[in-house]
Design a protein around this motif. Structure first.
Motif, mmCIF file in Angstrom:
data_model
loop_
_atom_site.group_PDB
_atom_site.id
_atom_site.type_symbol
_atom_site.label_atom_id
_atom_site.label_comp_id
_atom_site.label_asym_id
_atom_site.label_seq_id
_atom_site.Cartn_x
_atom_site.Cartn_y
_atom_site.Cartn_z
ATOM 1 N N LEU A 8 -24.412 -27.787 21.280
ATOM 2 C CA LEU A 8 -24.151 -27.147 19.988
ATOM 3 C C LEU A 8 -23.629 -28.133 18.888
ATOM 4 C CD1 LEU A 8 -21.642 -24.456 21.245
ATOM 5 C CD2 LEU A 8 -23.982 -24.243 20.672
ATOM 6 N N TYR A 9 -23.546 -29.477 19.335
ATOM 7 C CA TYR A 9 -22.826 -30.543 18.417
ATOM 8 C C TYR A 9 -23.955 -31.563 18.014
ATOM 9 C CZ TYR A 9 -18.388 -28.359 19.233
ATOM 10 O OH TYR A 9 -17.411 -27.430 19.342
ATOM 11 N N THR A 10 -24.031 -31.917 16.889
ATOM 12 C CA THR A 10 -24.932 -33.147 16.554
ATOM 13 C C THR A 10 -23.928 -34.048 15.575
ATOM 14 O OG1 THR A 10 -25.658 -32.340 14.478
ATOM 15 C CG2 THR A 10 -26.964 -31.784 16.591
ATOM 16 N N TYR A 34 -18.812 -29.342 10.804
ATOM 17 C CA TYR A 34 -17.828 -28.716 11.533
ATOM 18 C C TYR A 34 -16.527 -29.699 11.206
ATOM 19 C CZ TYR A 34 -14.982 -26.848 15.239
ATOM 20 O OH TYR A 34 -13.992 -26.353 16.268
ATOM 21 N N ARG A 35 -16.767 -30.910 11.528
ATOM 22 C CA ARG A 35 -15.657 -32.026 11.220
ATOM 23 C C ARG A 35 -16.372 -33.209 10.603
ATOM 24 N NH1 ARG A 35 -11.708 -30.972 15.988
ATOM 25 N NH2 ARG A 35 -10.867 -28.901 15.239
ATOM 26 N N ARG A 36 -15.331 -34.046 9.739
ATOM 27 C CA ARG A 36 -16.052 -35.327 9.400
ATOM 28 C C ARG A 36 -14.919 -36.274 9.469
ATOM 29 N NH1 ARG A 36 -17.186 -33.088 3.523
ATOM 30 N NH2 ARG A 36 -15.014 -33.018 3.211
ATOM 31 N N SER A 37 -15.058 -37.554 9.349
ATOM 32 C CA SER A 37 -14.140 -38.572 9.430
ATOM 33 C C SER A 37 -13.330 -38.441 8.304
ATOM 34 C CB SER A 37 -14.843 -39.871 9.618
ATOM 35 O OG SER A 37 -15.608 -40.207 8.554
ATOM 36 N N ASP A 38 -12.084 -38.601 8.303
ATOM 37 C CA ASP A 38 -10.999 -38.754 7.194
ATOM 38 C C ASP A 38 -11.030 -39.961 6.398
ATOM 39 O OD1 ASP A 38 -9.777 -39.700 9.421
ATOM 40 O OD2 ASP A 38 -7.902 -38.368 8.620
ATOM 41 N N LYS A 39 -11.504 -41.024 7.190
ATOM 42 C CA LYS A 39 -11.356 -42.472 6.889
ATOM 43 C C LYS A 39 -12.756 -43.223 7.076
ATOM 44 C CE LYS A 39 -9.120 -44.352 10.546
ATOM 45 N NZ LYS A 39 -8.301 -45.516 11.007
ATOM 46 N N GLU A 44 -20.430 -49.541 12.696
ATOM 47 C CA GLU A 44 -20.911 -48.238 13.215
ATOM 48 C C GLU A 44 -20.705 -47.836 14.545
ATOM 49 O OE1 GLU A 44 -25.440 -46.546 13.512
ATOM 50 O OE2 GLU A 44 -25.132 -48.535 12.895
ATOM 51 N N ALA A 45 -20.429 -48.824 15.288
ATOM 52 C CA ALA A 45 -20.012 -48.771 16.716
ATOM 53 C C ALA A 45 -18.535 -47.710 16.659
ATOM 54 C CB ALA A 45 -19.964 -50.025 17.558
ATOM 55 N N GLU A 46 -17.646 -48.494 16.099
ATOM 56 C CA GLU A 46 -16.419 -47.726 15.771
ATOM 57 C C GLU A 46 -16.409 -46.320 15.452
ATOM 58 O OE1 GLU A 46 -12.098 -48.327 13.649
ATOM 59 O OE2 GLU A 46 -12.957 -50.093 14.324
ATOM 60 N N ALA A 47 -17.166 -46.278 14.567
ATOM 61 C CA ALA A 47 -17.159 -44.718 13.941
ATOM 62 C C ALA A 47 -17.908 -43.774 14.867
ATOM 63 C CB ALA A 47 -18.243 -44.834 12.736
ATOM 64 N N ARG A 48 -18.876 -44.369 15.713
ATOM 65 C CA ARG A 48 -19.499 -43.442 17.007
ATOM 66 C C ARG A 48 -18.394 -43.225 17.878
ATOM 67 N NH1 ARG A 48 -24.352 -42.259 17.701
ATOM 68 N NH2 ARG A 48 -25.199 -43.576 16.105
ATOM 69 N N ALA A 49 -17.736 -44.302 18.214
ATOM 70 C CA ALA A 49 -16.670 -44.020 19.633
ATOM 71 C C ALA A 49 -15.781 -43.072 18.952
ATOM 72 C CB ALA A 49 -15.935 -45.385 19.671
ATOM 73 N N VAL A 50 -15.276 -43.091 17.860
ATOM 74 C CA VAL A 50 -14.317 -42.049 17.317
ATOM 75 C C VAL A 50 -14.976 -40.801 17.440
ATOM 76 C CG1 VAL A 50 -12.737 -41.464 15.339
ATOM 77 C CG2 VAL A 50 -13.042 -43.833 16.069
ATOM 78 N N ALA A 51 -16.132 -40.538 16.887
ATOM 79 C CA ALA A 51 -16.825 -39.322 16.828
ATOM 80 C C ALA A 51 -17.102 -38.687 18.385
ATOM 81 C CB ALA A 51 -17.993 -39.230 15.910
ATOM 82 N N GLU A 52 -17.454 -39.535 19.073
ATOM 83 C CA GLU A 52 -17.964 -39.332 20.582
ATOM 84 C C GLU A 52 -16.535 -38.655 21.189
ATOM 85 O OE1 GLU A 52 -20.146 -42.187 21.987
ATOM 86 O OE2 GLU A 52 -22.052 -41.555 21.260
ATOM 87 N N GLU A 56 -15.538 -34.890 22.704
ATOM 88 C CA GLU A 56 -14.819 -34.665 24.030
ATOM 89 C C GLU A 56 -13.892 -33.849 23.855
ATOM 90 O OE1 GLU A 56 -16.551 -35.279 27.213
ATOM 91 O OE2 GLU A 56 -18.134 -36.091 25.885
ATOM 92 N N ARG A 57 -13.071 -34.058 23.007
ATOM 93 C CA ARG A 57 -11.837 -33.231 22.702
ATOM 94 C C ARG A 57 -12.181 -31.948 22.449
ATOM 95 N NH1 ARG A 57 -8.325 -31.287 19.345
ATOM 96 N NH2 ARG A 57 -9.464 -31.546 17.350
ATOM 97 N N LEU A 58 -13.139 -31.453 21.545
ATOM 98 C CA LEU A 58 -13.539 -30.234 21.271
ATOM 99 C C LEU A 58 -14.267 -29.596 22.418
ATOM 100 C CD1 LEU A 58 -15.486 -31.138 17.866
ATOM 101 C CD2 LEU A 58 -13.274 -29.670 18.215
ATOM 102 N N LEU A 59 -14.912 -30.444 23.306
ATOM 103 C CA LEU A 59 -15.469 -29.580 24.582
ATOM 104 C C LEU A 59 -14.253 -29.424 25.717
ATOM 105 C CD1 LEU A 59 -18.746 -31.580 25.075
ATOM 106 C CD2 LEU A 59 -18.513 -29.509 24.303
ATOM 107 N N ASP A 60 -13.311 -30.182 25.514
ATOM 108 C CA ASP A 60 -12.090 -29.715 26.307
ATOM 109 C C ASP A 60 -11.287 -28.730 25.935
ATOM 110 O OD1 ASP A 60 -13.193 -31.321 28.507
ATOM 111 O OD2 ASP A 60 -11.924 -33.124 27.696
ATOM 112 N N ALA A 61 -11.175 -28.303 24.734
ATOM 113 C CA ALA A 61 -10.375 -27.473 24.156
ATOM 114 C C ALA A 61 -10.344 -25.978 24.709
ATOM 115 C CB ALA A 61 -10.692 -27.271 22.711
ATOM 116 N N PRO A 62 -9.264 -25.309 25.017
ATOM 117 C CA PRO A 62 -9.270 -23.966 25.882
ATOM 118 C C PRO A 62 -10.117 -23.122 25.326
ATOM 119 C CG PRO A 62 -7.172 -24.842 25.583
ATOM 120 C CD PRO A 62 -8.130 -25.897 24.552
ATOM 121 N N GLU A 63 -10.468 -22.998 23.648
ATOM 122 C CA GLU A 63 -11.032 -21.858 23.264
ATOM 123 C C GLU A 63 -12.675 -22.063 23.319
ATOM 124 O OE1 GLU A 63 -10.553 -25.069 19.918
ATOM 125 O OE2 GLU A 63 -8.946 -23.879 21.380
#
Length: 65
Positions: A8-10, A34-39, A44-52, A56-63
């Motif tokens: 569902l996510y890209t 859906y979401r974007r970085s606030d800073k 590029e590697a750090e941005a990708r790690a934070v986004a990934e 993962e957090r979104l996929l683990d969300a109860p809803e």
């Protein structure tokens, strides 16, 4: 079911418009923002790690279960 939800996510990583040499990320759900970085992130590697991690957090969300 988790594998189906992941599709569902890209993830988009792109250079920051305001800060040269920095990168921002955006998560899209079915093509819509859906979401974007606030800073900007210094690499590029750090941005990708934070986004990934955010995906993962979104996929683990109860809803999402």
């Amino acid at each position: 079911m988790g594998a189906n939800l992941r599709h569902l996510y890209t993830l988009e990583i792109r250079p920051s418009r305001e800060h040269a040499g920095h990168y921002c990320w955006a998560i899209r759900e079915r093509g819509k923002l859906y979401r974007r970085s606030d800073k900007p992130h210094p690499s590029e590697a750090e941005a990708r790690a934070v986004a990934e991690a955010e995906i993962e957090r979104l996929l683990d969300a109860p809803e999402r279960r």
